[in-house]
Design a protein around this motif. Structure first.
Motif, PDB file in Angstrom:
ATOM      1  N   PHE A 174     -12.005  -3.848   2.225  1.00  0.00           N
ATOM      2  CA  PHE A 174     -10.754  -3.478   2.881  1.00  0.00           C
ATOM      3  C   PHE A 174      -9.790  -4.660   2.880  1.00  0.00           C
ATOM      4  O   PHE A 174     -10.201  -5.819   2.968  1.00  0.00           O
ATOM      5  N   ALA A 175      -8.480  -4.340   2.781  1.00  0.00           N
ATOM      6  CA  ALA A 175      -7.460  -5.380   2.698  1.00  0.00           C
ATOM      7  C   ALA A 175      -7.317  -6.155   3.999  1.00  0.00           C
ATOM      8  O   ALA A 175      -6.893  -7.304   3.999  1.00  0.00           O
ATOM      9  N   SER A 176      -7.627  -5.531   5.122  1.00  0.00           N
ATOM     10  CA  SER A 176      -7.635  -6.222   6.406  1.00  0.00           C
ATOM     11  C   SER A 176      -8.754  -5.626   7.250  1.00  0.00           C
ATOM     12  O   SER A 176      -9.361  -4.605   6.889  1.00  0.00           O
ATOM     13  N   SER A 218       0.847  -1.190   0.000  1.00  0.00           N
ATOM     14  CA  SER A 218       0.000   0.000   0.000  1.00  0.00           C
ATOM     15  C   SER A 218       0.887   1.246   0.000  1.00  0.00           C
ATOM     16  O   SER A 218       2.107   1.169   0.155  1.00  0.00           O
ATOM     17  N   THR A 264      -7.877   0.105   7.093  1.00  0.00           N
ATOM     18  CA  THR A 264      -7.000   1.231   6.779  1.00  0.00           C
ATOM     19  C   THR A 264      -6.541   1.251   5.323  1.00  0.00           C
ATOM     20  O   THR A 264      -5.981   2.260   4.873  1.00  0.00           O
ATOM     21  N   VAL A 265      -6.748   0.166   4.569  1.00  0.00           N
ATOM     22  CA  VAL A 265      -6.395   0.137   3.142  1.00  0.00           C
ATOM     23  C   VAL A 265      -7.630  -0.296   2.371  1.00  0.00           C
ATOM     24  O   VAL A 265      -8.090  -1.431   2.499  1.00  0.00           O
ATOM     25  N   PRO A 325      -8.288   6.061   5.276  1.00  0.00           N
ATOM     26  CA  PRO A 325      -7.608   4.907   4.685  1.00  0.00           C
ATOM     27  C   PRO A 325      -6.768   5.299   3.486  1.00  0.00           C
ATOM     28  O   PRO A 325      -6.992   6.324   2.848  1.00  0.00           O
ATOM     29  N   ASN A 343      -2.587  -5.585   4.619  1.00  0.00           N
ATOM     30  CA  ASN A 343      -2.531  -4.238   4.054  1.00  0.00           C
ATOM     31  C   ASN A 343      -1.417  -4.027   3.033  1.00  0.00           C
ATOM     32  O   ASN A 343      -1.490  -3.083   2.239  1.00  0.00           O
ATOM     33  N   ASN A 344      -0.393  -4.871   3.030  1.00  0.00           N
ATOM     34  CA  ASN A 344       0.739  -4.638   2.136  1.00  0.00           C
ATOM     35  C   ASN A 344       1.053  -5.819   1.234  1.00  0.00           C
ATOM     36  O   ASN A 344       2.167  -5.932   0.713  1.00  0.00           O
ATOM     37  N   ARG A 388      -8.617   4.034  10.071  1.00  0.00           N
ATOM     38  CA  ARG A 388      -9.926   3.610   9.572  1.00  0.00           C
ATOM     39  C   ARG A 388     -10.735   4.805   9.079  1.00  0.00           C
ATOM     40  O   ARG A 388     -11.649   4.644   8.275  1.00  0.00           O
ATOM     41  N   GLN A 444     -12.400  -8.020   6.666  1.00  0.00           N
ATOM     42  CA  GLN A 444     -11.544  -7.904   5.489  1.00  0.00           C
ATOM     43  C   GLN A 444     -12.131  -8.593   4.270  1.00  0.00           C
ATOM     44  O   GLN A 444     -12.728  -9.669   4.356  1.00  0.00           O
TER      45      GLN A 444
END
Length: 779
Positions: A712-714, A312, A718-719, A324, A760-761, A321, A680
Motif C-alpha cells: 500500500f502507498a500509505s 491515484s 487505501t491505495v 482501495p 497516496n498521490n 481500506r 506502507q
C-alpha cells in the motif's frame, strides 16, 4: 605455567596455519570439480604469507591452548581469504581483510566494530561487494538494495534515498565508513568498496534510530594495491558516464588512491534528467609498523529534476481500506510527468573530510580514532499532485477523470556534521574463555537550517493550488514561492555524546556470547524564526544488546538475539522542536531474533532468521489540542528472511533472498491509520535471485529476478500497489588483459509496474527496459 615469547607464538601460529592450509588445500583438491573444458576461470588456491616482523616485543602471551583455540576460531576466515600471487606492498588489501571474492564476503567490521566472520554475527547482515555492484551495473543505493530481502524502496519526494527496512521507514539511517550520513540526498557508488545492510536495531554500534535497520557504505581506500581502471558507459536515455580508479603504494610507508566520475543522463520520464560527478582522493601513511593514518576528501555534486510521481484515481465515495483504489497513468503511459520542468529540481553539493589513526599496542590492544567533517549544501523544489488548499480531488484524479490539483513548495536544508569516534579493541582470555572486548566513545555536533516556502499559483487567483487536465498534467505556468507562518523556518544544533562497551565471548569452541550496551545523550536546541522562540530538549538512553551463539560445528551457527534502539521525538531529521514534540518521549524499537548461518561450502553462506520487532511511543495527533500528541501509537513487524550468497561452483556465483514481512499497525496513529492496517510499502512476500555464470575464460552471463507482492502507498491502506516481477540480465566479455566489456539490461521484458510511493498521490512507476553498455580498461 610455561610462558612463550611473542616470537615463539608467532612461529607456532605460522607453522600451525601453514599445516592447516596445506591440509585444507589437499581436501579441496579432492572435493572440487575439475575445470571445465573451455578453460573456465576457477577460484584461486589459498596462500598464506608469513606474519610481518614487528619491531617491539610483546608482553607474555597466554597459554598455548588459548592460542590454538584462537586459530580454530579463525579457521573459516583463513580458508576464505582471496590471495594474489604476491604479497601486497602495503599490507593486506580491503578484500583480503574481509575474505571477499566475487559476490562473497567472509567477514565485516561494520556490525560489531571488530572484523568478525558473518557466521559469528548474531544479526541479519547482507554485504554487497564491489564486484557484485559492478556486475549489476547499478550505481545507486535504491537499485542495489532491491535485491536485498526485507528492504523496500520509499520514493523520498523524488529527491533522496529513503528505505523501508523491516517495516521501518527512514531517510536518515545511512552511514559512510561507520559515520552518520543522514542528510537527504541521492548517493552514488563510484567509490564504494562494499555496501552493508544490517537488519534490526543496531544502536550498540551506531546509536539512535536505525530501528528496522541501516545501510553503510564502506569506501575504497588506499590499501597499497595497484589499480588503474577507467570505464566508459553509455546506454538508454542518452546516458553518458565515465570513471577512474587509480591507486598504488608509493613506497612501503605511503599509499595513494583517486576515485572520480562524471555522469549526465536523461530518464525514462518526460523532461527527466540528472547530472552528477565526484572525486575522492585518499592517502594512507604508515609511519611505523604499528600505526596507520588514513586521510580522505570527497566532493560530490548531484543536480536533477525532482519527480514525485503519479496521483491515484479517485473513486465515487472515496477510497477506503476495504475499497482501495489504484495509481493513475494517463492512457497507460508511465512516462508522463506530473510536475513542472521549469521549477522541479533537487540539488546537493557535499564536501567530506575524514581522518583515521590506527595503532596496535602489540599486547592484544588496538585503538582507532576517527574524525569526520561533512558540509551538505542542499535544496529542492517540487510541483506535484497534492491536496493542500482544498483543490478538487484532494491530490487524486477526480472520479470523472477531468481534474487534478497541483501544489508546490521549496525546501532549503543545509547541514554540517562533525563526529569523532574512538574505538578500543582488546583480545584477551580469562582461563580458557576467550574475549574480544570493544569499548569506546562518540562525540558529535550537527548544525543546520530548515526553511520551507509554499507555492502560490498566480493563474488560479494566487491560491495554494492549480487545476490541470490529468491527461495533460505537465505544468508550465508560473509559481511564486513565499514563506507562510505555518512553514518551517528554524536553525538547530544537536550535540551527541555516547559511550559503549561490548564483549564477544567464546566460552567453548561451540558456545559464544555477545553482551553490550551503549549510552547516548541527545541534546537538541532549535530556534524558531517564525516565533523567535528557542526550545531545547535532552534525551538520555541506554541501548542493550545480548545474544547467544551455538556452533555445533565450525561452519554452522545458531543464534538468538535481543536488541533495542530509540528515536527522539524530533524525528529522523531533528530540524525543529515545537510545544508538542518538546514533551514527547522517544520512540522505542525492540527486536527479538532467532537465526541460523551455515557455510555450505567455504565460499557459500546460507542464512535464515525469524524475528519480531515492536515499535512503540509512535506519536498520535491530539484532535482536541492542535500541535500536541499522544505517544500511544505502535507497530508490530514479524517476519522471516533467508539468503544464500557465494559460489555454488567455481564458475557459478549466486545471491538468493526471500523475505516474508507482516508489518501491522497495532495501535492507531491517526483516524485512518488504525489497528490491523498494513504498514506502507511493505509487501508480504519479496523474492530476489541474481546469478552470474563464467562460460569460459572470455565470456560470462548473468540473470536476475525480482518479485514484490502487493503493498500500500500509505499506512491507511487505501491505495494498493500491485505486485510485480522484474527480470534483469548481463553479458560480460574479457577482450584481453587490458580491455573488458559488459552489457546490462534492466527489465528485459519491459514490464510496467509501480515501484514505490510517498503517500497516496505521489506514486512512482518503475523504469522500463533499459540498456547499459560499459567498456573497462585495466592498466
Amino acid at each position: 605455567m610455561m610462558k612463550l615469547s611473542r616470537a615463539s607464538l608467532r612461529l607456532f601460529g605460522s607453522a600451525s596455519c601453514v599445516a592447516l592450509c596445506l591440509s585444507i588445500g589437499e581436501a579441496d583438491a579432492q572435493t572440487q570439480p575439475a575445470p571445465s573444458q573451455g578453460g573456465a576461470a576457477s577460484l584461486p588456491a589459498v596462500t598464506v604469507n608469513p606474519p610481518e616482523t614487528r619491531r617491539r616485543p610483546a608482553p607474555p602471551a597466554t597459554r598455548t591452548s588459548t592460542n590454538a583455540r584462537r586459530g580454530r576460531r579463525t579457521q573459516l576466515a583463513r580458508r576464505n581469504e582471496p590471495v594474489s600471487s604476491e604479497k601486497p606492498a602495503f599490507g593486506p588489501t580491503q578484500d583480503a581483510r574481509t575474505g571477499t571474492v566475487g559476490v562473497y564476503a567472509n567477514s565485516t567490521a561494520v556490525a560489531t566494530k571488530t572484523n568478525t566472520p558473518l557466521i559469528d554475527i548474531p544479526q541479519s547482515v547482507s554485504v554487497l561487494t564491489r564486484q557484485y555492484i559492478e556486475d549489476q551495473g547499478f550505481q545507486t543505493l535504491t537499485d542495489v538494495t532491491r535485491y536485498v530481502p526485507g528492504v523496500a524502496i520509499h520514493q523520498g519526494e523524488g529527491n533522496r534515498d529513503e528505505l523501508v527496512i523491516r517495516g521501518v521507514d527512514s531517510s536518515a539511517n545511512f552511514y559512510v565508513n561507520g559515520f552518520r550520513d543522514d542528510v537527504q540526498y541521492f548517493r552514488d557508488l563510484y567509490n564504494a568498496q562494499s555496501v552493508e545492510v544490517l537488519k534490526g536495531p543496531s544502536a550498540l554500534t551506531f546509536g539512535r534510530g536505525a530501528g528496522g535497520g541501516l545501510v553503510n557504505r564502506t569506501l575504497k581506500e588506499a590499501d597499497g594495491s595497484r589499480i588503474y581502471e577507467a570505464t566508459m558507459q553509455t546506454g538508454s536515455y542518452n546516458d553518458k558516464r565515465v570513471s577512474l580508479d587509480a591507486g598504488q603504494a608509493v613506497n612501503e610507508n605511503v599509499a595513494v588512491r583517486l576515485n572520480t566520475f562524471y555522469e549526465n543522463s536523461d530518464t525514462f520520464r518526460d523532461y527527466g534528467h540528472f547530472e552528477r560527478y565526484g572525486f575522492n582522493p585518499t592517502v594512507t601513511l604508515k609511519p611505523t609498523d604499528d600505526t596507520k593514518i588514513k586521510l580522505s576528501y570527497e566532493f560530490y555534486h548531484d543536480d536533477r529534476l525532482a519527480d514525485r510521481g503519479n496521483p491515484s484515481l479517485g473513486i465515487p465515495g472515496g477510497a477506503t481500506r476495504f475499497n482501495p483504489t489504484a495509481p493513475f497513468a494517463p492512457n497507460g503511459d508511465l512516462t508522463t510527468f506530473f510536475g513542472s520542468p521549469i521549477y522541479n529540481s533537487a540539488k546537493v553539493e557535499v564536501q567530506t573530510g575524514m581522518a583515521v589513526i590506527e595503532h596496535d599496542f602489540g599486547n592484544g590492544l588496538t585503538v582507532k580514532n576517527s574524525t569526520l567533517y561533512a558540509d551538505y549544501n542542499r535544496g529542492y523544489r517540487n510541483v506535484y499532485p497534492g491536496g493542500t488548499g482544498g483543490g478538487p480531488g484532494g491530490g487524486a484524479v477526480t472520479p470523472d477523470l477531468t481534474r487534478l490539483s497541483l501544489n508546490a513548495y521549496q525546501n532549503y536544508t543545509p547541514r554540517e556534521n562533525v563526529f569523532n569516534q574512538t574505538d578500543f579493541i582488546y583480545k584477551t582470555a580469562t582461563g580458557s574463555v576467550l574475549h574480544t572486548v570493544a569499548f569506546g566513545t562518540e562525540f558529535g555536533r550537527q548544525t543546520g537550517l530548515s526553511r520551507r516556502d509554499s507555492g502560490i499559483f498566480p493563474n488560479n487567483g494566487n491560491r495554494a493550488f492549480d487545476v490541470v487536465n490529468p491527461f495533460n498534467p505537465t505544468y508550465f505556468g508560473p509559481v511564486v514561492f513565499t514563506h507562510l507562518p505555518t512553514d518551517a523556518n528554524s536553525k538547530y544544533r544537536l550535540n551527541i555524546a555516547s559511550g559503549y562497551v561490548q564483549d564477544q565471548i567464546e566460552a567453548t569452541h561451540w558456545l559464544q556470547f555477545f553482551l553490550g550496551a551503549r549510552y547516548d545523550s541527545f541534546e537538541l536546541s532549535a530556534f524558531d524564526f517564525n516565533t523567535n522562540i528557542n526550545r531545547s530538549r535532552v534525551d538520555e538512553k541506554v541501548s542493550p544488546r545480548v545474544a547467544i551463539i551455538v556452533k555445533p560445528i565450525d561452519n554452522l551457527s545458531v543464534y538468538t538475539a535481543y536488541s533495542t534502539s530509540f528515536l527522539p521525538a524530533s524525528g529522523d531529521q531533528f530540524s525543529a522542536l515545537n510545544p508538542g514534540t518538546l514533551i514527547l518521549q522517544p520512540q522505542k524499537f525492540e527486536n527479538t531474533e532467532v537465526g541460523v548461518k551455515w557455510n555450505i561450502q567455504p565460499k557459500l553462506l546460507f542464512t535464515a532468521a525469524l524475528y519480531e520487532l515492536n515499535r512503540t511511543n509512535v506519536p498520535i495527533a491530539d484532535p482536541n489540542n492542535p500541535g500536541f500528541f499522544f505517544p500511544s501509537g505502535a507497530n508490530q513487524i514479524r517476519g522471516f528472511e533467508t539468503a544464500i550468497t557465494g559460489y555454488v561452483t567455481p564458475d557459478w556465483q549466486t545471491t538468493f533472498g526471500y523475505a516474508y514481512t507482516d508489518a501491522r499497525v497495532t495501535s492507531a496513529t491517526s483516524a485512518t491509520i488504525v489497528p490491523g492496517n498494513r504498514v506502507q510499502l511493505v509487501p508480504f512476500n519479496q523474492f530476489a535471485w541474481w546469478n552470474k555464470y563464467q562460460i569460459d575464460q572470455r565470456w560470462a552471463a548473468s540473470l536476475g529476478i525480482i518479485y514484490f507482492s502487493d503493498s500500500f502507498a500509505s499506512s491507511d491502506d487505501t491505495v494498493r500497489l500491485p505486485g510485480f516481477w522484474r527480470f534483469d540480465a548481463g553479458l560480460f566479455a574479457k577482450i584481453d588483459e587490458t580491455w573488458s566489456a559488459q552489457l546490462n539490461v534492466e527489465n528485459i521484458f519491459n514490464t510496467g509496474y509501480w515501484a514505490t510511493a510517498d503517500g497516496n498521490n505521489n506514486i512512482s512507476p518503475g523504469q522500463g527496459r533499459t540498456f547499459r553498455v560499459l567498456a573497462r580498461a585495466r592498466f
